[in-house]
Design an enzyme around this catalytic site. Structure first.
Site, PDB file in Angstrom:
ATOM      1  N   ASP A  61      48.688  24.435  20.472  1.00 21.59           N
ATOM      2  CA  ASP A  61      48.229  24.134  21.688  1.00 21.59           C
ATOM      3  C   ASP A  61      47.973  22.756  21.838  1.00 21.59           C
ATOM      4  O   ASP A  61      47.117  22.132  21.026  1.00 21.59           O
ATOM      5  CB  ASP A  61      46.909  24.975  21.783  1.00 21.59           C
ATOM      6  N   GLU A  74      52.943  22.068  21.768  1.00 17.65           N
ATOM      7  CA  GLU A  74      53.010  22.129  22.844  1.00 17.65           C
ATOM      8  C   GLU A  74      52.649  20.618  23.447  1.00 17.65           C
ATOM      9  O   GLU A  74      51.548  20.153  23.045  1.00 17.65           O
ATOM     10  CB  GLU A  74      51.918  22.789  23.823  1.00 17.65           C
ATOM     11  N   HIS A 131      52.505  31.179  30.332  1.00 11.79           N
ATOM     12  CA  HIS A 131      51.263  31.841  30.687  1.00 11.79           C
ATOM     13  C   HIS A 131      50.397  30.672  31.699  1.00 11.79           C
ATOM     14  O   HIS A 131      49.757  30.884  32.319  1.00 11.79           O
ATOM     15  CB  HIS A 131      50.235  32.162  29.901  1.00 11.79           C
ATOM     16  N   ASP A 132      51.096  29.636  31.656  1.00  8.69           N
ATOM     17  CA  ASP A 132      50.561  28.369  32.470  1.00  8.69           C
ATOM     18  C   ASP A 132      51.299  28.181  33.673  1.00  8.69           C
ATOM     19  O   ASP A 132      51.103  27.344  34.599  1.00  8.69           O
ATOM     20  CB  ASP A 132      50.329  27.293  31.803  1.00  8.69           C
ATOM     21  N   ASP A 165      48.956  31.339  17.918  1.00  5.31           N
ATOM     22  CA  ASP A 165      48.746  30.368  18.847  1.00  5.31           C
ATOM     23  C   ASP A 165      47.635  29.694  17.955  1.00  5.31           C
ATOM     24  O   ASP A 165      46.545  30.174  18.041  1.00  5.31           O
ATOM     25  CB  ASP A 165      48.120  30.631  20.183  1.00  5.31           C
TER      26      ASP A 165
HETATM   27  C1  GLC Z   1      47.421  24.720  26.819  1.00  2.71           C
HETATM   28  C2  GLC Z   1      47.576  26.229  27.204  1.00  2.71           C
HETATM   29  C3  GLC Z   1      46.520  26.529  28.105  1.00  2.71           C
HETATM   30  C4  GLC Z   1      45.052  26.078  27.967  1.00  2.71           C
HETATM   31  C5  GLC Z   1      45.083  24.913  27.388  1.00  2.71           C
HETATM   32  C6  GLC Z   1      43.755  24.472  26.809  1.00  2.71           C
HETATM   33  O1  GLC Z   1      47.603  24.055  27.996  1.00  2.71           O
HETATM   34  O2  GLC Z   1      48.633  26.687  27.303  1.00  2.71           O
HETATM   35  O3  GLC Z   1      46.495  27.951  28.778  1.00  2.71           O
HETATM   36  O4  GLC Z   1      44.303  26.201  28.994  1.00  2.71           O
HETATM   37  O5  GLC Z   1      45.945  24.382  26.593  1.00  2.71           O
HETATM   38  O6  GLC Z   1      43.690  25.076  25.639  1.00  2.71           O
END
Ligand code: GLC
Ligand code: CA
Length: 542
Positions: free
Chosen positions: A201, A243, A317-318, A99
């Site tokens: 991310d 992402e 995980h979100d 990640d």
């Molecule tokens: C992404 C991650 C999340 C995190 C955010 C800030 O959306 O998946 O879990 O809180 O970025 O890093």
């Protein structure tokens, strides 16, 4: 594997290390714990692990706030453990996808510690600083994703720094060459360890122009990614997935068109937004419309064409657990979990399984704010209380959408704490572990796990699943989602009843072979079929 890249032919699995497997009884999952479960993952059949952050971090946002990119969080183990994980996974044909959290660091990163000391510090410009406007006023109205202003004042320098997430996650200044090259060096450090690639991310934020209120999809975004590609993973056999909450199909093509040398694929989130109010936040709930789901997923299946590649997912995980979210975690638990698996895994793209999804793990209902660990839910709770919402309303939103739903410990067996830890788990274990766990799934040839395993095998053994064209079957009942995959003269029909009620489906073709389904006694031949709650099947047709 017949053609294409390795990552187009495999199914990925996401591990949230804190909740996967504890090895030393401190209640926190760790890297030795993951190593001890690699045989299980090999049995499932996955080709790669997206590992949520394991770097050193004060855990304001559970590792998404990194204080040292080249050190392992002591709670999770050592760099030697990490090297062993990469090597042990490789032995099982599993690659580790790290990640990459580089939109921001932790405020405890040494760069930020220096940056906040004075305006002349060489690291000051590694972050995004602005003067207040007039009388101690904030620079502008940019909001943090976790609520409140995205600007925090630093008295030592008399300026505000930008943080699109919590104030312990200051945004890096991507316009600074030095920052970009430090990041590329760090990425090469990991590439040289033999990893399989990166999950990036909130990567669509790095081109931000805060003075113009631009956060996602900034003008320099693709230039930076092309530069990064060249300086790091480009030309190597690595996988990258961005992402990108703000991606449309046109934008996704920019990222993933091989000719542009950016990323392998992105996560798009359009389907994930279908159960929220159009002008609201994710907390503002609305029931899912299955016709909208069909329309959105079909659009993504066809729009990328040969210029892009899809990722496929329901969970991470979100996000809340799919079986609780759009399925039924009561009476039709197993059927709906399997139905969502079949519906997604027969599509074109690289599927991602989130830990526990393959055994039907569910949301964890809470009754009080004290049960929450997640910073996002906690901040929202207090903000909405202040704004006049009732506790009940807020808890309803958190139970539906809160991130802790996906973060409860992995359910391995029926022993104490689901076999996750011999100590006290950092986050409550869902009491339904006595029913939904790995051990029970492995003992049952008709389990949810068995369905995922078989879906992975189907992908491995049939080019049609990887490469076939996609076409939605039009004019079905609203809640029936049916599509074809076609490849070199062969045609598969996928039918899913996305509802707890029966629905009729008119089979347009003659059936040659039943491939997979979620009820034991499916006898699908021709003509009208009465689909039972959440019934799904795949047949080869003529
Ligand atoms: C992404 C991650 C999340 C995190 C955010 C800030 O959306 O998946 O879990 O809180 O970025 O890093
Ligand atoms: Ca531990």
């Amino acid at each position: 594997m017949s053609q294409g890249k390795w990552w187009q032919n495999v199914v990925m699995y996401q591990i949230y290390p804190r909740s996967f497997q504890d090895s030393n009884g401190d209640g926190i999952g760790d890297i030795p714990g993951i190593i001890s479960r690699l045989d299980y993952l090999q049995k499932l059949g996955i080709g790669g692990i997206w590992l949520s952050p394991v770097y050193q971090s004060p855990n304001d946002d559970n590792g998404y706030d990194i204080s040292d990119y080249e050190a392992i969080m002591p709670e999770f183990g050592t760099m030697a453990d990490m090297d062993e994980l990469i090597a042990e996974a490789k032995k099982r044909n599993i690659r580790i996808i790290m990640d990459l959290v580089v939109n921001h660091t932790s405020d405890e990163h040494k760069w930020f510690a220096a940056a906040r000391q004075s305006r002349d510090n060489p690291y000051h410009d590694y972050y995004v600083w602005r003067d207040g406007k007039g009388d101690g006023d904030i620079p502008n109205d940019l909001q943090s994703t976790f609520g409140g202003s995205a600007w925090t004042y630093e008295p030592a320098v008399g300026q505000y720094y930008l943080h699109l997430f919590s104030k312990k996650q200051p945004d890096l200044n991507w316009q600074n060459d030095k920052v970009r090259h430090e990041i590329y060096d760090m990425m090469n450090f990991w590439i040289n360890k033999g990893i399989g690639g990166f999950r990036m991310d909130v990567i669509d934020l790095i081109g931000k122009e805060p003075d113009k209120m631009i956060t996602g999809n900034g003008p320099q975004l693709h230039t930076y990614l092309q530069e990064m590609n060249q300086a790091t993973f480009g030309g190597k056999d690595l996988m990258t997935v961005g992402e990108t909450w703000g991606a449309t199909p046109a934008i996704a093509k920019q990222y993933s068109d091989p000719a542009r040398h950016e990323l392998s694929m992105v996560f798009q989130f359009e389907h994930v937004g279908l159960d929220q109010q159009p002008d609201g936040e994710k907390w503002d709930l609305k029931p899912l419309s299955v016709p909208a789901l069909k329309q959105v997923l079909s659009k993504w299946q066809t729009a990328l064409g040969d210029q892009g590649w899809n990722s496929l997912f329901w969970n991470n995980h979100d996000l809340p657990r799919i079986v609780s979210r759009w399925g039924d975690d009561g009476q039709y638990h197993d059927q709906s979990a399997k139905m969502f698996a079949i519906l997604l895994h027969m599509m074109k793209g690289t599927p991602y399984i989130y830990q526990g999804e393959e055994i039907g793990m569910t949301n964890y209902p809470i009754t009080s704010v004290d049960e929450i660990n997640d910073i996002e839910s906690i901040q929202m709770y207090h903000a909405r209380l202040k704004a006049g919402y009732t506790k009940e309303e807020i808890l309803r939103s958190i139970n539906a959408k809160g991130r802790d739903n996906a973060r409860t410990p992995m359910q391995w067996d029926t022993t104490a704490n689901a076999g996750f830890t011999t100590g006290t788990p950092w986050l409550h274990v869902n009491p339904n572990y006595v029913r939904y766990n790995v051990q029970a799934n492995l003992a049952n040839p008709h389990s949810i796990f068995a369905t995922y395993q078989r879906l992975i095998q189907l992908r491995q053994n049939n080019d049609l699943v990887v490469w076939g064209d996609y076409a939605l079957v039009p004019d079905t009942a609203d809640n029936v989602f049916a599509y074809y995959r076609t490849y070199q003269g062969e045609r598969w029909l996928i039918v899913a009843n996305v509802a707890a009620e029966d629905n009729v489906f008119e089979l347009p073709d003659a059936v040659d072979e039943h491939i997979i389904g979620n009820y034991d006694d499916q006898d699908v031949k021709t003509g009208q079929i009465e689909l039972r709650p959440f019934e799904a099947f795949v047949v080869k047709v003529r």
